[in-house]
Design a protein around this motif. Structure first.
Motif, short mmCIF file in Angstrom:
data_model
loop_
_atom_site.label_atom_id
_atom_site.label_comp_id
_atom_site.label_asym_id
_atom_site.label_seq_id
_atom_site.Cartn_x
_atom_site.Cartn_y
_atom_site.Cartn_z
N HIS A 216 -10.90 31.30 -17.46
CA HIS A 216 -11.20 31.77 -16.16
C HIS A 216 -11.28 30.92 -15.28
N CYS A 217 -11.60 31.12 -13.74
CA CYS A 217 -11.86 30.37 -12.88
C CYS A 217 -13.52 29.34 -13.30
N VAL A 218 -13.81 28.47 -12.76
CA VAL A 218 -15.03 28.23 -12.16
C VAL A 218 -14.47 27.32 -10.91
N GLY A 219 -15.54 28.40 -10.11
CA GLY A 219 -15.34 27.50 -8.44
C GLY A 219 -13.57 27.92 -8.25
N ILE A 220 -13.06 27.10 -7.82
CA ILE A 220 -11.35 26.57 -7.07
C ILE A 220 -10.95 25.54 -8.04
N ASN A 221 -11.70 24.46 -8.20
CA ASN A 221 -11.01 23.57 -8.61
C ASN A 221 -11.34 23.10 -10.55
N ALA A 222 -11.59 24.29 -10.99
CA ALA A 222 -11.68 24.21 -12.86
C ALA A 222 -11.83 26.02 -13.41
N VAL A 223 -10.95 25.71 -14.31
CA VAL A 223 -10.84 26.44 -15.37
C VAL A 223 -11.54 26.40 -16.56
N SER A 224 -12.10 27.25 -16.99
CA SER A 224 -12.95 27.46 -18.69
C SER A 224 -11.98 28.63 -19.48
N VAL A 225 -12.07 27.63 -20.71
CA VAL A 225 -10.54 28.43 -21.89
C VAL A 225 -12.34 28.55 -22.58
N ASP A 226 -11.86 29.93 -23.05
CA ASP A 226 -13.07 30.22 -23.71
C ASP A 226 -12.77 31.53 -24.71
N TRP A 227 -12.32 30.88 -25.80
CA TRP A 227 -12.73 31.61 -27.72
C TRP A 227 -13.25 32.05 -28.28
N ASP A 228 -13.12 32.63 -29.00
CA ASP A 228 -14.77 33.24 -30.32
C ASP A 228 -13.79 33.41 -31.79
N THR A 229 -14.23 32.51 -32.85
CA THR A 229 -13.99 32.90 -33.74
C THR A 229 -14.60 33.79 -34.97
N SER A 230 -13.89 34.35 -35.68
CA SER A 230 -14.69 35.08 -36.84
C SER A 230 -14.65 34.67 -38.33
N LEU A 231 -13.62 33.97 -38.02
CA LEU A 231 -13.24 32.95 -39.66
C LEU A 231 -12.51 31.68 -39.13
N GLU A 232 -13.01 30.57 -40.03
CA GLU A 232 -12.08 29.53 -40.18
C GLU A 232 -12.19 28.74 -41.49
N LYS A 233 -10.87 28.63 -42.24
CA LYS A 233 -10.51 27.79 -42.98
C LYS A 233 -10.22 26.00 -43.48
N ASP A 234 -10.92 25.28 -43.62
CA ASP A 234 -10.47 23.76 -43.20
C ASP A 234 -10.04 24.11 -42.11
N CYS A 235 -10.93 23.84 -40.94
CA CYS A 235 -10.16 23.14 -39.84
C CYS A 235 -11.06 22.28 -39.13
N ASP A 236 -10.71 21.68 -38.29
CA ASP A 236 -10.61 20.34 -37.93
C ASP A 236 -10.96 19.86 -36.26
N TYR A 237 -10.26 20.36 -35.58
CA TYR A 237 -10.24 20.39 -34.51
C TYR A 237 -9.35 21.47 -33.81
N TYR A 238 -9.57 21.86 -32.65
CA TYR A 238 -9.05 22.58 -32.33
C TYR A 238 -8.01 21.88 -30.82
N GLU A 239 -6.52 22.02 -30.28
CA GLU A 239 -5.65 21.08 -29.18
C GLU A 239 -5.98 22.77 -28.46
N ILE A 240 -6.10 21.72 -26.78
CA ILE A 240 -5.99 22.62 -25.58
C ILE A 240 -4.68 21.77 -24.91
#
Length: 365
Positions: A216-240
């Motif tokens: 969703h937009c944050v103003g007109i010059n930025a987009v916020s990508v949001d996500w939730d997790t209920s389980l993670e296994k051996d996760c190091d990081y996320y690439e966007i």
């Protein structure tokens, strides 16, 4: 009354022994022929083990009179004089070999110790089991560091590696990769060996569970990508990853994950490089602790604009399917898809669209 006498008969030969009994002038006699066999001798008993396992060893024996026979490790036996060959000699064949010369029960023995030089050995391992899409890591360690050459291959010959590396990788593993893999190597002393290992690739589910994912937009010059997790296994990081057309994506940032967790976690990434009135499409790639990448199919969309257009369509142009995305909540909407000359190619009635949701892929347009 019976009597017992001990006779010493030598040298070897044939003797006639007569036993006479005299009782009060009455005599009787019995004769017996005795053969004294010579004790056999061994004039030669030697052997040579091969330099490399799998080749032949040699046993040499001469002597007599009588029969010659060999016995050795692993229940080895051979009844032969002269040269005896032991084929496919292995490290377990090493040890004491006994030569026996038997002449009608008179026996003489001699022993020979067959020992090979140190043989090259190897141990192999992998980092599995694996999930589909992961990278298989094969590892081989040899007892000799001086190798002439080595190679890996699988039992079906659908994969092989003839390079000098002893630790090759296989990217994008599939369930068909679940076979036996062999490692062959030759040392500079001319000896070779091989070992094998089994690889297992499972049709695993993704190592995370997404419960919410939106942009969703944050103003007109930025987009916020949001996500939730209920389980993670051996996760190091996320690439966007970002795309201007919904087809070609590039990585624009990363967000650190929580490793292994069974609790809910919320994540946010802000893309502050957007321009008004342009479409922006986002995907994620989860990278585990082994640096294996898991590509998530979910795609979210945002456009920051002063206009009030209700829906957007992507990708543009489209070939086989499109996504319809709502900027605002729309109830009981009619959706019509037109071609380049204005003809209706697909229509849908009474469609409910939630804000920022993807209606679904409309195929065969």
């Amino acid at each position: 009354m019976p009597t017992t006498d001990r006779l010493v008969l030598q040298p070897p030969g044939t003797y006639t022994v007569t036993h006479t009994v005299n009782s009060s002038g009455c005599t009787t006699a019995a004769s017996l022929v005795i053969v004294v066999n010579p004790t056999p001798t061994i004039t030669a008993a030697s052997g040579t083990a091969p330099a490399c396992a799998g080749n032949s060893a040699t046993l040499i024996a001469t002597g007599g009179p009588g029969s010659l026979s060999w016995k050795g490790p692993n229940s080895y036996s051979a009844a032969a004089g002269g040269t005896t060959t032991i084929s496919n000699f292995q490290t377990t064949s090493q040890g004491i070999y006994t030569l026996t010369v038997n002449n009608f029960g008179c026996a003489t023995t001699s022993t020979v110790n067959l020992v090979m030089p140190a043989q090259p050995t190897a141990t192999v391992s992998n980092t599995g089991p694996y999930c589909i899409g992961q990278t298989i890591q094969l590892n081989a360690t040899t007892s000799f560091t001086a190798l002439s050459w080595s190679y890996w291959y699988n039992v079906n010959w659908t994969w092989w590696n003839f390079s000098t590396t002893t630790t090759p990788t296989i990217t994008n593993a599939q369930t068909t990769s679940s076979v036996i893999y062999y490692f062959y190597f030759f040392s500079t002393n001319g000896c070779w060996a091989h070992v094998q290992i089994s690889i297992t690739v499972n049709p695993c589910v993704l190592p995370i569970e997404l419960t919410n994912y939106l942009a969703h937009c944050v103003g007109i010059n930025a987009v916020s990508v949001d996500w939730d997790t209920s389980l993670e296994k051996d996760c190091d990081y996320y690439e966007i990853r970002l795309s201007p057309d919904g087809i070609t994506f590039e990585t624009i940032g990363t967000v650190k994950a929580h490793g292994t967790s069974y609790q809910k976690h919320g994540y946010k990434f802000v893309d502050a490089m957007v321009e008004p009135d342009r479409y922006y499409y986002y995907k994620q790639v989860e990278v585990d602790n082994h640096k294996t990448k898991h590509y998530l199919d979910q795609l979210v969309y945002a456009t920051c604009s002063k206009s009030e257009s209700d829906v957007s369509v992507f990708p543009i142009p489209a070939i086989n399917e499109i996504d319809v995305v709502s900027r605002n909540e729309l109830l009981n909407a009619d959706v019509r898809i037109l071609d380049a000359i204005g003809r209706v190619v697909r229509s849908m009635s009474n469609v409910n669209l939630q804000k920022h949701s993807v209606l679904k892929k409309i195929q065969r347009i």
